[in-house]
Design a protein around this motif. Structure first.
Motif, PDB file in Angstrom:
ATOM      1  N   LEU A   4      24.265  53.521  28.803  1.00  7.79           N
ATOM      2  CA  LEU A   4      22.904  53.023  28.755  1.00  7.79           C
ATOM      3  C   LEU A   4      22.948  51.511  28.695  1.00  7.79           C
ATOM      4  O   LEU A   4      23.662  50.933  27.903  1.00  7.79           O
ATOM      5  N   ARG A   5      22.152  50.877  29.556  1.00  8.67           N
ATOM      6  CA  ARG A   5      22.069  49.429  29.542  1.00  8.67           C
ATOM      7  C   ARG A   5      20.595  49.037  29.540  1.00  8.67           C
ATOM      8  O   ARG A   5      19.764  49.704  30.146  1.00  8.67           O
ATOM      9  N   THR A   6      20.275  47.969  28.867  1.00  9.72           N
ATOM     10  CA  THR A   6      18.928  47.457  28.956  1.00  9.72           C
ATOM     11  C   THR A   6      18.831  46.579  30.187  1.00  9.72           C
ATOM     12  O   THR A   6      19.827  46.124  30.738  1.00  9.72           O
TER      13      THR A   6
ATOM     14  N   LEU B 241      21.431  34.783  17.796  1.00  6.96           N
ATOM     15  CA  LEU B 241      22.111  35.682  18.735  1.00  6.96           C
ATOM     16  C   LEU B 241      21.218  35.875  19.952  1.00  6.96           C
ATOM     17  O   LEU B 241      20.106  36.406  19.844  1.00  6.96           O
ATOM     18  N   ARG B 242      21.705  35.468  21.133  1.00  6.17           N
ATOM     19  CA  ARG B 242      20.888  35.506  22.350  1.00  6.17           C
ATOM     20  C   ARG B 242      21.155  36.714  23.238  1.00  6.17           C
ATOM     21  O   ARG B 242      20.419  36.949  24.196  1.00  6.17           O
ATOM     22  N   GLU B 243      22.187  37.451  22.961  1.00  3.36           N
ATOM     23  CA  GLU B 243      22.529  38.647  23.757  1.00  3.36           C
ATOM     24  C   GLU B 243      23.262  39.607  22.848  1.00  3.36           C
ATOM     25  O   GLU B 243      24.012  39.186  21.955  1.00  3.36           O
TER      26      GLU B 243
ATOM     27  N   GLY C  56      17.882  41.409  24.841  1.00  2.00           N
ATOM     28  CA  GLY C  56      18.462  42.743  24.780  1.00  2.00           C
ATOM     29  C   GLY C  56      19.959  42.736  25.013  1.00  2.00           C
ATOM     30  O   GLY C  56      20.648  41.765  24.758  1.00  2.00           O
ATOM     31  N   GLY C  57      20.457  43.824  25.538  1.00  2.00           N
ATOM     32  CA  GLY C  57      21.890  43.977  25.760  1.00  2.00           C
ATOM     33  C   GLY C  57      22.324  45.411  25.559  1.00  2.00           C
ATOM     34  O   GLY C  57      21.642  46.352  25.982  1.00  2.00           O
ATOM     35  N   SER C  58      23.427  45.595  24.860  1.00  2.00           N
ATOM     36  CA  SER C  58      24.038  46.912  24.730  1.00  2.00           C
ATOM     37  C   SER C  58      23.672  47.596  23.416  1.00  2.00           C
ATOM     38  O   SER C  58      23.750  46.988  22.344  1.00  2.00           O
ATOM     39  N   PRO C  59      23.314  48.881  23.461  1.00  2.72           N
ATOM     40  CA  PRO C  59      23.074  49.632  22.229  1.00  2.72           C
ATOM     41  C   PRO C  59      24.299  49.698  21.323  1.00  2.72           C
ATOM     42  O   PRO C  59      24.163  49.892  20.113  1.00  2.72           O
ATOM     43  N   ALA C  60      25.507  49.519  21.902  1.00  9.51           N
ATOM     44  CA  ALA C  60      26.720  49.553  21.070  1.00  9.51           C
ATOM     45  C   ALA C  60      26.692  48.457  20.015  1.00  9.51           C
ATOM     46  O   ALA C  60      27.111  48.664  18.873  1.00  9.51           O
ATOM     47  N   SER C  61      26.199  47.267  20.385  1.00 13.38           N
ATOM     48  CA  SER C  61      26.092  46.170  19.429  1.00 13.38           C
ATOM     49  C   SER C  61      25.050  46.452  18.366  1.00 13.38           C
ATOM     50  O   SER C  61      25.191  46.044  17.211  1.00 13.38           O
TER      51      SER C  61
ATOM     52  N   THR D 226      11.616  38.656  22.334  1.00  9.74           N
ATOM     53  CA  THR D 226      12.599  39.623  21.822  1.00  9.74           C
ATOM     54  C   THR D 226      12.377  40.941  22.540  1.00  9.74           C
ATOM     55  O   THR D 226      11.274  41.487  22.524  1.00  9.74           O
ATOM     56  N   GLY D 227      13.418  41.476  23.174  1.00  2.00           N
ATOM     57  CA  GLY D 227      13.219  42.679  23.972  1.00  2.00           C
ATOM     58  C   GLY D 227      14.327  43.691  23.814  1.00  2.00           C
ATOM     59  O   GLY D 227      15.441  43.386  23.396  1.00  2.00           O
ATOM     60  N   SER D 228      13.998  44.933  24.101  1.00  2.00           N
ATOM     61  CA  SER D 228      14.964  45.989  24.345  1.00  2.00           C
ATOM     62  C   SER D 228      15.924  46.222  23.183  1.00  2.00           C
ATOM     63  O   SER D 228      15.503  46.555  22.072  1.00  2.00           O
ATOM     64  N   ALA D 229      17.231  46.040  23.410  1.00  2.00           N
ATOM     65  CA  ALA D 229      18.201  46.309  22.353  1.00  2.00           C
ATOM     66  C   ALA D 229      17.996  45.396  21.151  1.00  2.00           C
ATOM     67  O   ALA D 229      18.270  45.779  20.012  1.00  2.00           O
ATOM     68  N   ALA D 230      17.513  44.152  21.377  1.00  4.24           N
ATOM     69  CA  ALA D 230      17.212  43.266  20.249  1.00  4.24           C
ATOM     70  C   ALA D 230      16.064  43.837  19.425  1.00  4.24           C
ATOM     71  O   ALA D 230      16.051  43.723  18.189  1.00  4.24           O
ATOM     72  N   GLU D 231      15.115  44.449  20.092  1.00  3.37           N
ATOM     73  CA  GLU D 231      14.034  45.127  19.372  1.00  3.37           C
ATOM     74  C   GLU D 231      14.574  46.320  18.587  1.00  3.37           C
ATOM     75  O   GLU D 231      14.129  46.597  17.463  1.00  3.37           O
ATOM     76  N   ALA D 232      15.521  47.030  19.181  1.00  5.24           N
ATOM     77  CA  ALA D 232      16.122  48.170  18.487  1.00  5.24           C
ATOM     78  C   ALA D 232      16.778  47.738  17.189  1.00  5.24           C
ATOM     79  O   ALA D 232      16.668  48.415  16.159  1.00  5.24           O
TER      80      ALA D 232
END
Length: 441
Positions: A8-10, A147-149, A188-193, A248-254
């Protein structure tokens, strides 16, 4: 269970990986398939891959109906067609986006050298320092990480540079009395982070991680965002503040949403972008590619997610002021803990300096100008500055009448003493540890 690496990628992560391949200037578009053929392929990619099969079929049918009525016929330039489709689809899911790249200049992935997209991503991640923009200790011993990514992590590789970057950042924050995690510019970025960073501040195996329902090969599956490996030394009690904005979007929101739902962090700023569903890019022919959300998270505490709504801050603040709001709250919390000694005094001095910067204290600059043995006070740009020999001048902040501190280090204060005639007669430096010196005028 954890999310498979790069499954899964944002959309932000996809943009990051393609950064190296974008042209320096826009080129005239190459001939492309007619708009109707393109929209039909976009609809087919959505129908096959969107995480909700029923919504996928309905949206694909709507696109084909719109195509049949001629809605997209006027878009002769493929770039304009891509923009129109992106705007149309973003109403359904914030991650939808259609891109066009001239196939003569940018061959489709299956025509490139095997492994090239991952190589591009790795190089862009390295040059972006794996998302770590700023790491510093702010006055009052506040740890700050911009943290930007959220980089992809390879837990099977002990030398994975992205994980080492996060580990190094967390290690340097280990001595902080409070931590501020700045995600205001993180798309955003990777859910792994996400899972790994959450585990740095919460108990192991805590039932707080988002569970993704995702679609692959026509089948629906579910996986947890819990990390494949847990952070070894989580800080469970340190005050934690997360800054967000509409960017702030996607994985950063998570990350913000999970920590907030677990009541582990105070979220400060403005409502975030509202893009919850990660996915991947799919070919749509003639240089077109569409990003489709193949997965959708559900938080076990809230029972929902932030798609379309965004993460709602605990404390509303203009993005430009969010850091100062967090700093003030963090310092107040440190002081409320009742600590004593130099650390507590430094926190109080840092808080007083922050407030003085927000509401400047009135003072008569001329009262203080002059030579104090080896020290000299001058006025520069409407502010008092301290000069000490050949050292660079340091700007002063007025805290009270006759009491100042250095603008970049509130741990050092300057108190001006007045004589019987009311004129300033001496300058005394004061440190939080009780030390200092006195200089006569």
């Amino acid at each position: 269970m954890h999310l498979s690496r790069r499954r899964l990628r944002t959309f932000a992560a996809v943009l990051f990986s393609l950064a190296l391949s974008l042209p320096a200037a826009a080129a005239p578009p190459a001939p492309a398939a007619g708009p109707r053929a393109t929209v039909d392929q976009v609809a087919a990619a959505i129908d096959r891959n969107f995480y909700d099969p029923e919504r996928a079929a309905r949206l694909a049918a709507q696109l084909r109906s719109e195509t049949g009525s001629g809605r997209y016929d006027a878009y002769a330039d493929p770039r304009d067609l891509a923009t129109a489709l992106s705007q149309r689809l973003s109403q359904e899911d914030k991650h939808f986006r259609v891109e066009w790249r001239d196939p003569a200049r940018f061959p489709p992935p299956d025509a490139r050298e095997r492994g090239a997209p991952d190589a591009d991503y790795a190089d862009a991640a390295r040059r972006g320092n794996y998302g770590v923009r700023t790491l510093q200790t702010l006055p009052g011993n506040l740890g700050y990480l911009d943290l930007r990514e959220l980089p992809d992590l390879d837990f099977a590789d002990a030398a994975d540079p992205a994980r080492r970057a996060l580990d190094a950042s967390l290690a340097l924050l280990a001595g902080s009395d409070a931590i501020i995690l700045d995600l205001r510019g993180n798309g955003g970025g990777s859910p792994a982070s996400v899972g790994y960073l959450v585990s740095a501040f919460t108990p192991r195996d805590a039932p707080i991680y988002n569970v993704f329902r995702w679609r692959e090969g026509g089948r629906l599956r579910s996986q947890s965002e819990a990390p494949a490996q847990w952070y070894a030394q989580p800080r469970l009690e340190v005050p934690l503040y997360v800054l967000i904005s509409a960017r702030t979007g996607s994985a950063a929101e998570a990350l913000a949403y999970t920590l907030q739902a677990a009541r582990r962090a105070t979220v400060i700023g403005e409502r975030s972008g509202g893009a919850a569903n990660p996915g991947d890019e799919f070919a749509a022919g003639a240089g077109f590619r569409v990003f489709v959300a193949t997965g959708s998270p559900t938080n076990p505490i809230t029972g929902g997610n932030w798609e379309g709504r965004g993460v709602q801050p605990d404390v509303d603040a203009e993005p430009a002021q969010a850091l100062n709001v967090a700093r003030e709250r963090a310092l107040q919390r440190i002081l409320a803990a009742g600590g004593k000694g130099t650390g507590a005094l430094e926190a109080r001095w840092a808080l007083e300096t922050l407030r003085a910067q927000a509401a400047p204290v009135a003072m008569v600059a001329a009262d203080y100008l002059g030579q104090y043995e080896r020290m000299r006070i001058d006025e520069q740009g409407g502010q008092l500055v301290l000069r000490d020999g050949r050292r660079p001048p340091q700007t002063l902040i007025a805290l009270q009448p006759d009491l100042f501190c250095l603008s970049d280090d509130p741990r050092l204060r300057l108190r001006f003493e007045r004589g019987a005639d009311g004129r300033v007669a001496a300058l005394q430096t004061q440190r939080a540890d009780g030390g200092g010196s006195r200089y006569r005028r």
